[in-house]
Scaffold this motif. Sequence first.
Motif, PDB file in Angstrom:
ATOM      1  N   LYS A   1      82.488  63.024  30.126  1.00 40.67           N
ATOM      2  CA  LYS A   1      82.116  61.950  29.197  1.00 40.67           C
ATOM      3  C   LYS A   1      81.143  61.042  29.959  1.00 40.67           C
ATOM      4  O   LYS A   1      81.444  60.626  31.083  1.00 40.67           O
ATOM      5  N   ILE A   2      80.025  60.777  29.341  1.00 38.77           N
ATOM      6  CA  ILE A   2      78.989  59.976  30.003  1.00 38.77           C
ATOM      7  C   ILE A   2      79.123  58.510  29.599  1.00 38.77           C
ATOM      8  O   ILE A   2      79.251  58.195  28.412  1.00 38.77           O
ATOM      9  N   VAL A   3      79.109  57.635  30.580  1.00 35.79           N
ATOM     10  CA  VAL A   3      79.048  56.201  30.318  1.00 35.79           C
ATOM     11  C   VAL A   3      77.738  55.701  30.929  1.00 35.79           C
ATOM     12  O   VAL A   3      77.573  55.710  32.156  1.00 35.79           O
ATOM     13  N   VAL A   4      76.833  55.308  30.065  1.00 31.50           N
ATOM     14  CA  VAL A   4      75.475  54.953  30.508  1.00 31.50           C
ATOM     15  C   VAL A   4      75.513  53.776  31.487  1.00 31.50           C
ATOM     16  O   VAL A   4      76.138  52.752  31.210  1.00 31.50           O
ATOM     17  N   GLY A   5      74.870  53.967  32.616  1.00 34.78           N
ATOM     18  CA  GLY A   5      74.812  52.910  33.622  1.00 34.78           C
ATOM     19  C   GLY A   5      75.984  52.959  34.585  1.00 34.78           C
ATOM     20  O   GLY A   5      76.009  52.226  35.574  1.00 34.78           O
ATOM     21  N   VAL A   6      76.999  53.811  34.281  1.00 35.64           N
ATOM     22  CA  VAL A   6      78.186  53.874  35.129  1.00 35.64           C
ATOM     23  C   VAL A   6      78.258  55.207  35.874  1.00 35.64           C
ATOM     24  O   VAL A   6      78.241  55.248  37.096  1.00 35.64           O
ATOM     25  N   ASN A   7      78.321  56.307  35.117  1.00 36.23           N
ATOM     26  CA  ASN A   7      78.347  57.601  35.808  1.00 36.23           C
ATOM     27  C   ASN A   7      77.065  58.397  35.570  1.00 36.23           C
ATOM     28  O   ASN A   7      76.947  59.546  35.958  1.00 36.23           O
ATOM     29  N   GLU A   8      76.104  57.794  34.920  1.00 41.06           N
ATOM     30  CA  GLU A   8      74.786  58.410  34.696  1.00 41.06           C
ATOM     31  C   GLU A   8      73.797  57.275  34.439  1.00 41.06           C
ATOM     32  O   GLU A   8      74.194  56.206  33.977  1.00 41.06           O
ATOM     33  N   PHE A   9      72.534  57.512  34.726  1.00 38.43           N
ATOM     34  CA  PHE A   9      71.486  56.515  34.495  1.00 38.43           C
ATOM     35  C   PHE A   9      71.794  55.185  35.203  1.00 38.43           C
ATOM     36  O   PHE A   9      71.702  54.111  34.613  1.00 38.43           O
TER      37      PHE A   9
ATOM     38  N   MET B   1      89.721  60.759  33.907  1.00 37.04           N
ATOM     39  CA  MET B   1      89.346  61.981  34.625  1.00 37.04           C
ATOM     40  C   MET B   1      88.075  62.591  34.021  1.00 37.04           C
ATOM     41  O   MET B   1      87.212  63.085  34.742  1.00 37.04           O
ATOM     42  N   ALA B   2      87.981  62.523  32.692  1.00 34.60           N
ATOM     43  CA  ALA B   2      86.785  63.068  32.031  1.00 34.60           C
ATOM     44  C   ALA B   2      85.543  62.283  32.437  1.00 34.60           C
ATOM     45  O   ALA B   2      84.464  62.858  32.625  1.00 34.60           O
ATOM     46  N   VAL B   3      85.697  60.974  32.598  1.00 31.94           N
ATOM     47  CA  VAL B   3      84.561  60.150  33.029  1.00 31.94           C
ATOM     48  C   VAL B   3      84.248  60.460  34.500  1.00 31.94           C
ATOM     49  O   VAL B   3      83.081  60.637  34.871  1.00 31.94           O
ATOM     50  N   ASP B   4      85.291  60.553  35.322  1.00 34.65           N
ATOM     51  CA  ASP B   4      85.079  60.859  36.744  1.00 34.65           C
ATOM     52  C   ASP B   4      84.360  62.196  36.909  1.00 34.65           C
ATOM     53  O   ASP B   4      83.539  62.362  37.807  1.00 34.65           O
ATOM     54  N   ARG B   5      84.685  63.159  36.048  1.00 39.39           N
ATOM     55  CA  ARG B   5      84.052  64.489  36.140  1.00 39.39           C
ATOM     56  C   ARG B   5      82.736  64.563  35.369  1.00 39.39           C
ATOM     57  O   ARG B   5      82.158  65.630  35.257  1.00 39.39           O
ATOM     58  N   LYS B   6      82.348  63.439  34.782  1.00 38.67           N
ATOM     59  CA  LYS B   6      81.116  63.354  33.981  1.00 38.67           C
ATOM     60  C   LYS B   6      81.165  64.246  32.733  1.00 38.67           C
ATOM     61  O   LYS B   6      80.127  64.642  32.209  1.00 38.67           O
TER      62      LYS B   6
END
Lengths: 138, 567
Positions: B472-480, B465-470
């Motif tokens: 937590k950033i995962v480079v190339g997945v939810n940002e960049f 959920m934290a990743v879905d809400r951004k």
Amino acid sequence: MPERKIRVLIAKPGLDGHDRGAKVIARALRDAGMEVIYTGLRQTPEMIAAAAAQEDVDVIGLSILSGAHNTLCPRLLELLREKQMEDVPVIIGGIIPEADIPGLKQVGIAAIFLPGTATQEIVDFIHKRVGPEAGKSA
Amino acid sequence: MSDTTKTAATVETAQKRRASQHEREWEEKTLQPTLARSPERLAEFTTISGHPIRRLYTQADLADWDVERDLGLPGEPPYTRGIHATMHRGRLWTMRQFAGFGSAADTNKRFRYLLTQGQTGLSTAFDLPTLMGYDSDHPLSEGEVGKCGVAISSLADMEALFDQIPLSQVTTSMTINSPAAVIWAMYLAVAEKQGADWKKISGTIQNDILKEYIAQKEYIYPPEPSMRLVIDTFEFGMKHTPKFNTISVSGYHIREAGSTAIQELAFTLRDGIEYVDWGLRRGLPVDEFAPQLSFFFNSHSDFFEEIAKFRAARRIWVKTMKERFGARSPRSCALRFHTQTAGCSLTAQQPYNNVVRTALQALAAVLGGTQSLHTNSLDEAWALPTEFAATLALRTQQILAHESGVANTVDPLGGSYFVETLTNEVEAGAWEYIHRIDALGGMVHAIENSYPQREIAEASYRYQMAVDRKEKIVVGVNEFTAEEQPLEVLQIDESVAQQQAATLKRLRDERSAEEVRRRLDALQKAAEGKANLMPFIYDAVKVYATLGEICDAMRTVFGTYEETAIT
């Protein structure tokens, strides 16, 4: 009359036990208002088709990480056809090499969600495909 | 333990810090004006596990910390700084890349290639049928043969796997759990055929069934007989193979299933406690089998949290072995561990970024004092690694070892206010869980009540959920994110399954059916009683009884296990 909830079967076919993805998706779909039936581990295509028929589901979601997708998916789709359930979309998520995606779509897999997919994307896909809006536009 | 209570507790401790006069002045004169001008990036900083991280750590955080008691010196309790006096100056960690795919011959080729490239130990990945105790020609094996690892159905496959690899000179780790006793018996039979001395050969069988029930879910039998088999291998190893690690108590899979760092640490060490308990109940003297227990952790992306976890692991284990079990031998008390970088952190998107992730995770493992290391390949969110990707992963370790200089001194982070504080916090969090599982009557009971499974599922969902809400950033997945070209990946076709089926048919025709039957019957009869099953399994393996046949003999007596699925 209350609207019937979308019913989804989440299944883990094959021998693999890595169920993190299946569990996260099951919970996300439930949180999005769907009714989710989770089969548990190590289901054969026969067991999955039988469960889908018995539970009268609108969508089947498979979680596959083991590389057995090219064997398991065509068999499940064949069994669904035998049961006249070919209109139930089958979606898969997991570790699927890009080269296998066209073949899986060709045998009738409705969508393939790779690692990194936001759960909302899957929720949206299901709504579009089998939600009340889908019925109207079809 | 919910995250909210944990966070509150930590914040409270922070407020209780006895900050120096200087620090308080700094807050007022330097910090406050800075914050007034430009607020920080986030309201709350947390690790990837959700553990709160403060702005600054100073002497005040270590007010209750005792340098002798809590840090000590390397090679001595509490082993915070490492289990050897010279650590990686004396000997680098073993570069042990996990490999296995296709047939035994395919994997043998990869093994020999990796050894020529400077790899220093072997590590075997088995396919799913092997992990589940089915032969390659079993109906449930269809589509799975050779896919996630190498297919091993009999001693003949094991002989091919280690062809031209002298087991007296190389150490081998085998990731096998429910059928560990059988695969190990095959390995020992190959060693014997090669003329290698059992007293001298070294390696590791994973053999950690508890984390299978908790996380990876490749189990066959119910917990009770499974634990019996584990203790059988402890007892056998104690007598016949003193240099072999008869277990690798694993947090890796617990973490991959979505746990936090603290959960990984706590559940793994509590599993370790459970094994020692069962060994003692068998009547084995603690200092005779405990030195053969080893551990296996994940190295995830949050750099300092991981280092703190490795340091805390050693501290908890020495206290446990001494205080709880009365161990006297330093070899029982010093926690040795293998590390693998986090498979679940690899992204399918922009896969070359994975090289960087893996390098950082490997660095954390080295700074945390690992004994051996596997670095993942960049393409593993797509498939098993190609030879190119596997080589690059090995090179990553070699660059760390020979170029970065990080292995030139022991525990370079020792004494850091932040690292020592985080080590204390991670340790405290793990003890809370360990005590809770004690209160539940031990790990087997906790598992039967789905306690660790539920805690991990919660943490895993929270993270997603934290990743879905951004958050937590995962480079190339939810940002960049970016459009990209498909990657060239390893393909394993169905010809392996056909070959295996043909080999098995030939094997069944050529061996003495009568002898196989006789030894399988003896094993089954022994399984009904209380005898150590290792000698019976070894006897059956020697006459080429297959993995599936041996596991079936025990299935008949032990039954199989089905979990209560929680979602």
